[in-house]
Design an enzyme around this catalytic site. Structure first.
Site, PDB file in Angstrom:
ATOM      1  N   CYS A 122       1.284  -0.679  -0.045  1.00 31.09           N
ATOM      2  CA  CYS A 122      -0.229   0.147   0.450  1.00 31.09           C
ATOM      3  C   CYS A 122       1.029   1.445  -0.083  1.00 31.09           C
ATOM      4  CB  CYS A 122      -0.654  -0.159   0.870  1.00 31.09           C
ATOM      5  SG  CYS A 122      -0.135   0.029   2.421  1.00 31.09           S
ATOM      6  N   MET A1015       6.552 -10.904   4.336  1.00 29.32           N
ATOM      7  CA  MET A1015       5.180 -10.393   4.120  1.00 29.32           C
ATOM      8  C   MET A1015       4.319 -10.123   4.721  1.00 29.32           C
ATOM      9  SD  MET A1015       4.055 -14.547   5.362  1.00 29.32           S
ATOM     10  CE  MET A1015       3.876 -15.310   6.461  1.00 29.32           C
ATOM     11  N   GLU A1238       0.944 -13.245  15.301  1.00 29.38           N
ATOM     12  CA  GLU A1238      -0.317 -13.589  15.163  1.00 29.38           C
ATOM     13  C   GLU A1238      -1.292 -12.749  16.385  1.00 29.38           C
ATOM     14  OE1 GLU A1238       0.499 -17.979  15.000  1.00 29.38           O
ATOM     15  OE2 GLU A1238      -1.341 -17.905  13.759  1.00 29.38           O
TER      16      GLU A1238
END
Ligand SMILES: Cc1cc2nc3c(=O)[nH]c(=O)nc-3n(C[C@H](O)[C@H](O)[C@H](O)COP(=O)(O)OP(=O)(O)OC[C@H]3O[C@@H](n4cnc5c(N)ncnc54)[C@H](O)[C@@H]3O)c2cc1C
Ligand code: FES
Ligand code: FES
Length: 1306
Positions: A122, A1015, A1238
């Protein structure tokens, strides 16, 4: 094609980054995005959605207006900008403002150094939005910053660091100064910093930033200025393969063209027409672009109102209205204010900068925010056609029937007249959307009342609604019936009754939410009723009492404010050498490349000679037999090379990882909508897509079709910003193939591609440079897509590129599993839990993928932070005819632990104790065992909880919340604190093995590689930090090139927060091996330099290459016994969130969140805090916003950012603090750190429970039932329904039972 009245085709001339572009064959169907990326090879501008909804493609457009001699700079979405609209303009892309080859721009530098990029996909769009803002306002206000970023989505960072970067350009103080002593409420100097711990806050230093120097910017091309000034404008015509673009310069010419081509649409911003052409395949042979016609751009300010040209952009309209409001008395500007209010949140800035007023009106979409208020405000349309001029009320175009009421095909809307408001007139606009900004409204309204002079007797009333059915609708009968009535409660009752009768909404109404929309219809009117009462009081307090004090706050809308934030972490030991980067907030290794657009993703790779593009054809049925596939028409399409089906798969088409297979191409039967049936290979994606639409598949529907398993917790779309992408390149010999793919698991790609081609794995080389976000979604699904591309490459012997469009990606790839939790809980009156019996039903979709594993993990982690003395739990992975669900950050834990926190809260409701008391009573306290008999030391859990309590000042704020709620009836606040225990581990040793390969070259530089995938989580940055410490050399000596199956074989997937832990061990091992070999040389020459030692090692024939290995954690689980050691260690945390809800609309605002997290010793606090914040915001999305909608036939409706809303800047808490627990050690992982990817996601549920707390307070006040269920996501729709009142009661009792629903819950 012959065009009457149109001269021959033109050359298109415009500038890109200071370079003149002359395009001889400009195709009107080509958008700037594909032109930049494919033609000019400027790949910094990214594709995220193609529909204007994500901002990844943001560029700056500059135009010159010779009359005013003004240059205008504005941001725009390149994906919706036809190149033909760019004649005479200058385009600036991320490459144009700075690069590592020349000089990076301060925006790029600060975004990178403030840690504003993770996956980086982005980032170029963010950079360009900020850059454009600074070109117009070098010292922007915080309001301008949040507005400029409202149209840009980021799925990784949670926006905080991006805003931090922007704040460095601000002059105003961003501190809230809300403490009594004028200090910021987050400034904790005086509370927790003084405990003798080496605690730091702030993750970057502004001192190293280059100043912003506006004189250094690219100037507007003088040639374009000269041409604009010297050459008269002339008609432009561009002809493409299927479409012709005509851009006239005079009104006469425009009218002639329209008369000749009445069916040709006008195109101005292309934000309405563009998506229609792209996503619905509508073809217009001719389009007319009227933006250069002066009459359509005129602005006239008269005594009685404003006349605005139809081609004026919405941004211009906004500015004009703002100006007018400051110039005229308030009484005259009520309509202006109401229109402006809608414009503030309509789309993002990129959309408003190009979208025209006329386009919004004439499109007549039900989702228009403007039409209801313009119609209610008695605005007029000035229409012209050849030989005819007329003015009609805007409201006429929504009247029933056709005839004179509508705009004729040959008519042009030239301008819009917005009148001044009058004395005794009140006007307001309302909207409720799934997200406060940049989201189409669910319902919008425009209401106007005029009273007889000096009274509150209704003389005239207009009520219009949007979002309800096909277009804006008028509540005409209601309005007529109310004329002559007085503005009182009786009138209100009557109005609501009439409105509900008149605005009938069927169950199948597009977008569903029928009851909610009806509630909004009356709630908006009620809000208007209150507003008017209050205004009447202001005018004449003797006659009009106004509204009760406690109703006052509902008249204020929630606003987006610049968030205040603080990040707290432990500093490195004072003795740590300055060169040792471990523990320091080091910038992401690719940060600068992200910000300059130089970071290369799969679709940025240059095309290979003869390369083909692939478009997939997917099933349109949920469960059916394939009767036939007819590809004859598709094969005839331009540029089509071949069509690939299951018959072309040389070996494996069905992969058996468990009982049912994962399937490449459907063979005889389809098992969900979106299953790949075949794929078209063509010379371009456009041709492949066009041909794919021509493949005819005949189905015989099979029963049963199973979609739903009842809902409690909805699924979630990964919405990684980079869609699934593969480039398969056959190498031409020995069946070798290079596969470049966006995946978290190169080894499985290699395995699946090899199996589908029937070749050994050693022929398939899988390469991953970086991934533009994954979150679990690029594992098995990426393997299937890579195999599809490889099969096509194999068949055609050409390189094949498969880049899914956003719509296909969302349709095909599945997401987080929807869950239902059924539970029985036994507890004592003092809140102690005695026994729990719980069942989870998990919607796995049509194939197993990892659903069983998700079920297992959800069982192992369902206790969250609580001791449950007697527990029985079951997990069922259910097969349905929906796209197969897969791994997603948290992997079952966010769902099962939400169920746990729900019953914890319900115990509180039942016992009358507070939820935090129930949590504390049942929390793990001492060294004890989990439900699967693993030992656990919860000391840090308790510490996190206590620190979070303290930092958030929980109890005093809870009291303040109660006080607020007493004083406010329609607005309520809620607060909740939630603990977290997140077990780390895979329950199987071999899944956490890892390897690394380190080469040292004779110049001393180091090439590092390992099996982990970058990532966005900063793994490569951390691995370079590890290597730097181990080899005792600066990070700048070390380079990471790519993850590849050729360097590290059989690497495990980068999943489960384990990447840094396991690869870090392997890197350390490799470096230590090398250092051991070098040690004798170093010992011999201790004063030598690194380069001396390396040279010497080479001379002595010492190997300068080493592998490193980590065997994995000793984890196991015996499912028969229900016992084991499936995890290696536990992360802990706690989050406290406070929210405010609007009971009339269900809208809410996230006010404050404080997170305390135990992540051991952080290797890189900037990266780790980024992970916590990003995951937390993704959690807010999961629990409060993101709604997947399926039709009763199993068709996914929500296929893009226009319908599926992920959190944006407006959703992050106004006050956001993250503290890492100090003095925490972890003996099991590298440098005592903990894997953090996570865990933070679950903490998003603190917002869910804060909302629940607010709803509880509403219900208590209204004497409603104490027990109630709230499902996830807890959307405004649910909140509104739970805050039951007279209005919701009216809907329940209105007798209009819904027919077939528009969408089903799955
Ligand atoms: C991502 C995104 C978010 C959006 N969010 C919102 C939102 O929150 N609220 C909202 O209300 N809208 C929203 N919109 C819609 C947007 O405001 C409209 O699409 C826009 O105003 C249309 O203007 P345009 O110039 O782009 O129209 P175009 O696409 O260029 O044209 C649209 C249509 O209008 C006709 N037309 C245009 N001008 C004239 C004229 N002068 N005379 C006769 N016919 C004409 C054309 O023939 C064409 O059929 C959003 C759109 C996008 C893409
Ligand atoms: S790609 Fe253009 S806005 Fe998403
Ligand atoms: S960094 Fe924003 S989407 Fe990944």
């Amino acid at each position: 094609m012959s065009l009457q009245g149109a001269p021959g085709a033109e050359e298109l001339v415009f500038y890109v980054n200071g370079r003149k572009i002359t395009e001889k064959n400009a195709d009107p169907e080509q958008m700037l995005l594909s032109y930049l990326r494919k033609r000019l090879r400027l790949t910094g501008t990214k594709y995220g959605c193609g529909g204007g909804g994500c901002g990844a493609c943001t560029v700056m457009i500059s135009t010159y207006e010779p009359a005013s001699k003004k240059i205008r700079h504005y941001s725009a979405n390149a994906c919706l900008l036809p190149i033909c609209s760019l004649y005479g303009t200058a385009v600036t892309t991320v490459e144009g403002i700075g690069s590592t080859k020349t000089r990076i721009h301060p925006v790029q530098e600060r975004l990178a150094k403030c840690h504003g990029s993770q996956c980086g996909f982005c980032t170029p769009g963010m950079v360009m939005s900020i850059y454009t803002l600074l070109r117009n306002h070098p010292k922007p206000t915080s309001e301008q910053i949040t507005a400029a970023l409202a149209g840009n989505l980021c799925r990784c960072t949670g926006y905080r660091p991006i805003l931090d970067a922007c704040k460095t350009f601000c002059e105003e103080s961003i501190c809230c100064q809300s403490k009594a002593n004028g200090k910021c409420c987050l400034d904790q100097d005086d509370d927790l910093f003084g405990k003798g711990e080496k605690i730091r806050s702030g993750l970057f230093s502004t001192e190293e930033f280059q100043p912003l120097d506006p004189t250094q910017e690219l100037i507007f091309p003088p040639e374009l200025m000269r041409v604009a000034e010297s050459q008269p404008k002339r008609t432009l015509v561009f002809r493409g393969e299927r479409m012709t673009w005509i851009s006239p310069v005079s009104l006469d010419e425009l009218l002639d063209l329209k008369a000749t081509h009445p069916k040709a649409p006008l195109v101005v911003g292309n934000t309405s027409l563009g998506p229609e052409i792209k996503f619905r395949g509508v073809l217009h042979p001719i389009v007319i672009a009227p933006a250069r016609v002066l009459d359509l751009n005129l602005v006239k300010c008269a005594d009685d109102g404003l006349t605005l040209g139809a081609a004026c952009s919405l941004t211009l309209v906004k500015d004009i209205l703002k100006n007018a409001i400051s110039e005229f008395p308030e009484e005259k500007t009520k309509i202006f204010r109401a229109v402006l209010q809608q414009l503030r949140t309509l789309g993002g800035e990129q959309i408003r900068n190009v979208a025209s007023l006329g386009g919004n009106i004439v499109s007549r979409k039900s989702t228009s925010d403007l039409n209801p208020i313009l119609a209610a405000g008695n605005c007029m349309l000035n229409l012209v056609s050849r030989g005819r001029k007329r003015q009609i009320p805007l409201s006429d175009i929504f009247a029933d029937g056709a005839g004179n009421n509508t705009i004729m095909p040959e008519e042009i809307l030239v301008s819009v007249y917005i009148p001044h408001s009058r004395k005794g007139e009140y006007v307001s606009a309302f909207r409720q959307a799934p997200r406060r900004e940049n989201a189409l409204p669910i319902t919008s309204a425009g209401v106007r009342v005029l009273f007889e002079e000096g009274t509150d007797k209704i003389k005239d009333l207009n009520i219009f609604y949007g979002g309800s059915i096909s277009t804006t609708i008028c509540a005409k009968q209601t309005c007529q019936a109310l004329i002559g009535r007085y503005w009182n409660e009786k009138m209100l009752d009557e109005a609501c009754r009439l409105l509900l009768k008149e605005i009938a909404l069927l169950g199948v109404a597009w977008g569903g939410k029928v009851d909610y929309k009806k509630t909004l219809v009356v709630s908006f009117f009620y809000r208007f009723f209150l507003e008017v009462l209050q205004s009447l009081k202001t005018m004449d307090p003797c006659h009009y009492p106004g509204i009760p004090m406690e109703y006052g706050s509902v008249l204020q809308d929630f606003q987006t404010k610049m968030p205040q934030s603080i990040q707290v972490y432990q500093d490195v030991e004072p003795g740590q050498p300055p060169q040792d980067p471990v523990g320091r907030p080091i910038m992401h290794q690719s940060g600068i490349k992200h910000a300059t657009g130089e970071a290369v993703y799969i679709d940025d790779l240059p095309s290979v000679d003869g390369e083909l593009s692939l478009a997939v054809v997917t099933s349109s049925r949920a469960h059916a037999r394939i009767v036939s596939i007819d590809i004859s028409e598709a094969l005839k399409g331009p540029g089509v090379f071949d069509i690939i089906t299951a018959h072309d798969v040389p070996a494996t088409n069905e992969f058996y990882y468990s009982s049912d297979p994962e399937i490449l191409f459907a063979r005889n039967e389809v098992i969900c909508v979106g299953q790949i049936v075949c794929a078209v290979a063509a010379d371009s994606y456009v041709h492949a897509k066009q041909a794919a639409a021509k493949v005819k598949i005949e189905y015989e529907v099979l029963e049963p079709m199973i979609l739903t398993i009842e809902i409690h917790i909805g699924g979630q779309e990964h919405f990684y910003m980079e869609t699934q992408s593969v480039l398969a390149v056959p190498k031409g010999e020995d069946k070798e193939m290079n596969v470049y793919v966006s995946t978290q698991h190169p080894a499985i790609i290699q395995e699946m591609v090899a199996a589908s081609l029937g070749v050994p794995a050693n022929r398939i080389m899988c390469h991953v440079k970086r991934v533009g976000g994954a979150f679990g979604g690029k594992l098995l699904k990426a393997g299937l897509l890579a195999s599809v591309a490889a099969v096509a490459a194999n068949k055609t012997s050409r390189a094949v590129r498969l880049v899914l469009s956003r719509g296909d990606d969302m349709l095909i790839t599945g997401g987080r599993h929807p869950f239902i939790g059924k539970y029985k809980v036994g507890f004592m009156n003092d809140g102690r839990i005695i026994a729990v019996d719980v069942e989870f039903y998990i919607n796995g979709g049509c194939t197993p993928d990892e659903s069983v594993l998700v079920a297992e993990v959800s069982l192992l982690k369902m206790d969250n932070a609580y001791r449950i003395p007697n527990l029985r739990c079951w997990g069922y992975a259910c097969k349905t005819n929906l796209p197969s669900n897969t791994a997603f950050r948290g992997f079952g834990f966010p769902q099962s632990a939400l169920v746990t926190e729900t019953w914890i809260t319900e115990i509180a409701d039942k016992t009358g104790l507070s939820p935090e008391k129930i949590r504390e009573i049942n929390m793990y306290r001492e060294n004890e065992q989990t439900h699967f008999k693993q030992q656990l030391d919860p000391q840090n859990l308790i510490r996190c909880w206590n620190e979070c309590m303290e930092k958030s000042a929980y109890y005093s704020r809870k009291t303040a919340v109660k006080e607020f709620n007493k004083q406010n009836y329609w607005k309520k606040k809620g607060i909740a604190i939630v603990p977290l225990k997140f077990p780390f581990g895979m329950a199987t040793r071999y899944l956490s093995q890892a390897a690394a390969l380190v080469h040292i070259y004779t110049d001393g530089s180091v090439l590092l590689t390992h099996g982990g995938i970058e990532m966005g989580q900063g793994i490569h940055t951390k691995m370079i930090q590890v290597a730097s410490r181990e080899l005792n050399i600066p990070m700048s000596y070390i380079h990471f090139c790519e993850t590849s199956t050729t360097t590290v074989p059989n690497a495990c997937a980068s999943v489960g927060s384990a990447g840094t832990d396991v690869n870090g061990m392997a890197v350390k091992d490799a470096c230590q091996t090398l250092l051991k070999r070098l040690q004798p040389i170093i010992n011999k020459n201790p004063k030598g330099t690194w380069n001396d030692w390396i040279k010497e090692a080479f001379i002595q024939s010492v190997s300068l290459s080493a592998t490193g290995y980590f065997r994995g954690y000793n984890e196991s689980m015996d499912w028969e016994k229900g016992e084991g050691q499936p995890f290696t260690y536990f992360l802990y945390g706690a989050a406290c969130s406070e929210v405010e809800i609007d009971c009339l609309t269900g809208d809410h605002k996230n006010l404050r969140t404080d997170i305390v997290m135990d992540i051991g010793c952080s290797i890189n606090p900037a990266v780790d805090i980024g992970q916590i914040e990003g995951a937390f915001v993704q959690g807010i999305g999961l629990y409060t916003m993101e709604e997947l909608k399926y039709s009763p036939e199993g068709v996914l409706y929500t296929r893009g950012p226009d319908q599926y809303k992920i959190p944006a800047v407006c959703d992050i808490p106004e006050h956001f603090s993250v503290s890492l627990l100090s003095s925490s050690q972890n003996p099991y992982a590298i440098y005592a750190s903990k894997g953090i990817g996570e865990a933070g996601l679950f903490l998003g549920c603190s917002v869910f429970f804060a909302l629940r707390d607010a709803v509880t307070s509403v219900r208590n006040e209204r004497g409603l039932k104490k027990t109630f269920t709230l499902n996830s996501p807890l959307t405004p729709e649910q909140i509104r329904a739970a805050c039951a009142d007279d209005f919701t009661e009216m809907i329940t009792n209105d007798g209009c039972a819904s027919s077939t629903p528009w969408a089903v819950s799955v």
